[in-house]
Design a protein around this motif. Structure first.
Motif, PDB file in Angstrom:
ATOM      1  N   THR A 121      -8.672   3.663  -2.215  1.00 38.75           N
ATOM      2  CA  THR A 121      -8.643   4.742  -3.191  1.00 38.75           C
ATOM      3  C   THR A 121      -9.891   5.599  -2.971  1.00 38.75           C
ATOM      4  O   THR A 121     -10.737   5.285  -2.130  1.00 38.75           O
ATOM      5  N   SER A 122     -10.014   6.650  -3.761  1.00 40.45           N
ATOM      6  CA  SER A 122     -11.222   7.472  -3.657  1.00 40.45           C
ATOM      7  C   SER A 122     -12.459   6.670  -4.044  1.00 40.45           C
ATOM      8  O   SER A 122     -13.563   6.929  -3.557  1.00 40.45           O
ATOM      9  N   GLY A 180       0.818  -1.211   0.000  1.00 39.46           N
ATOM     10  CA  GLY A 180       0.000   0.000   0.000  1.00 39.46           C
ATOM     11  C   GLY A 180       0.848   1.257   0.000  1.00 39.46           C
ATOM     12  O   GLY A 180       1.787   1.387   0.782  1.00 39.46           O
ATOM     13  N   ASN A 194      -0.854   4.405  -0.144  1.00 38.91           N
ATOM     14  CA  ASN A 194      -1.814   5.489   0.061  1.00 38.91           C
ATOM     15  C   ASN A 194      -1.315   6.522   1.060  1.00 38.91           C
ATOM     16  O   ASN A 194      -1.852   7.629   1.141  1.00 38.91           O
ATOM     17  N   THR A 195      -0.264   6.207   1.812  1.00 37.95           N
ATOM     18  CA  THR A 195       0.306   7.160   2.768  1.00 37.95           C
ATOM     19  C   THR A 195       1.369   8.056   2.129  1.00 37.95           C
ATOM     20  O   THR A 195       1.923   8.930   2.797  1.00 37.95           O
ATOM     21  N   ARG A 205     -13.085   4.007  -0.868  1.00 40.02           N
ATOM     22  CA  ARG A 205     -13.340   4.518   0.479  1.00 40.02           C
ATOM     23  C   ARG A 205     -14.819   4.320   0.832  1.00 40.02           C
ATOM     24  O   ARG A 205     -15.696   4.703   0.082  1.00 40.02           O
ATOM     25  N   ARG A 217      -7.204  -2.211   3.977  1.00 38.24           N
ATOM     26  CA  ARG A 217      -6.893  -0.887   4.486  1.00 38.24           C
ATOM     27  C   ARG A 217      -8.093  -0.342   5.257  1.00 38.24           C
ATOM     28  O   ARG A 217      -9.245  -0.561   4.862  1.00 38.24           O
TER      29      ARG A 217
END
Length: 310
Positions: free
Chosen positions: A202-203, A68, A70-71, A206, A228
């Motif tokens: 992801t958007s 991942g 995403n951070t 979510r 996540r």
């Protein structure tokens, strides 16, 4: 070369890096000022923003443990010419095992019973009813590397019918695994006895599982998330679990980590919680830590890393 290791890493990668660079570890007070002179950094969950990349003018490489990203602000990394690499696949087996462990723990109420017995309660067998998983339908959301391993385990160990949902997987994915593929998540949620999530945040993903989606699930269904935090709407899940609208849930990931009693979900007996530990085995951490260091050194040497994401 100055390398900052901003999260706690297994010694295998730390020791390798220390053989080749001046290393500052996560517990060193100097780590707070890594932007000043870091040529490279090693991270696990440490967030990296556009501001971080703008301040770190010497930074050339971010080597991240895990799949991942995403951070990490990848667009900012690209703008500043910073290479970002990760370690996909290293912990897939461990994460798949945790998905199974959480599901079984929820189904057979392992954590609930253990807590009640420790508290001194006498738990009668007549009150110890769980659900069996033999031949139950498993819905796998996300047909990537981990989702594939989970599907094989359920099929092999419990002879489960499999329903798969993944709008991005090739049409011939899982050609060797008996399954039914659906193009609508709703169809999977309505029919699955176990819904197991294996997809990135992801958007689009979510709160993929929210109040509406939870109402579609069977009253004896189990939800598992080892992907996540944020994919599941935790407020909606709390309401569903509290009202008994689904049997239970197993979560390894949360919107705020690590999970504490500040999260009302952990107070529920039909939730099994672990602290984002699915990939945390001695074997996996050693392999992954070393691969992070190896890729960082490859980039510095002008080589292409095994897995570049920016």
């Amino acid at each position: 070369m100055k390398v900052y290791i901003l999260d706690k890493f297994h010694p295998a990668g730390v020791e390798l890096m220390q053989q080749h660079a001046d290393v500052v570890l996560w517990d060193d007070p100097r780590a707070a000022n890594w932007h000043q002179d870091a040529d490279a950094i090693m991270v696990r969950m440490w967030p990296l923003t556009a501001e971080d990349f703008a301040k770190a003018t010497r930074l050339k490489v971010v080597a991240k443990q895990g799949v991942g990203v995403n951070t990490v602000d990848l667009d900012a990394a690209r703008r500043h010419g910073v290479t970002v690499c990760n370690t996909p696949g290293i912990n897939s087996e461990a994460v798949a095992e945790m998905a199974m462990a959480l599901t079984l723990a929820v189904a057979r109420r392992v954590a609930d019973f253990a807590a009640r017995i420790r508290s001194g309660e006498v738990v009668e067998r007549a009150d110890a009813l769980g659900v069996e998983l033999w031949h139950r339908t498993v819905g796998v959301v996300g047909m990537g590397n981990i989702g594939t391993r989970v599907a094989r385990k359920w099929r092999g160990a419990f002879e489960t019918p499999l329903i798969a949902y993944d709008p991005f997987a090739p049409r011939d994915a899982w050609a060797d695994i008996p399954h039914e593929r659906v193009d609508d998540l709703t169809a999977l949620l309505k029919r699955a006895d176990v819904v197991t999530l294996h997809l990135p945040l992801t958007s689009q993903t979510r709160h993929l599982i929210g109040a509406h989606e939870l109402t579609l699930m069977k009253p004896d269904a189990i939800l598992v998330n080892v992907s996540r935090g944020g994919i599941v709407d935790e407020d909606a899940l709390y309401d569903a679990l509290k009202a008994g609208r689904i049997f239970g849930a197993g979560l390894d990931v949360f919107e705020v980590e690590p999970p504490t009693t500040a999260n009302k979900l952990v107070s529920l007996p039909n939730l099994v919680a672990t602290p984002h530990a699915a990939g945390s085995t001695e074997d996996t951490q050693a392999r992954s830590s070393r691969l992070v260091a190896e890729q960082l050194l490859d980039v510095v040497a002008g080589k292409e890393p095994l897995s570049r994401v920016a």
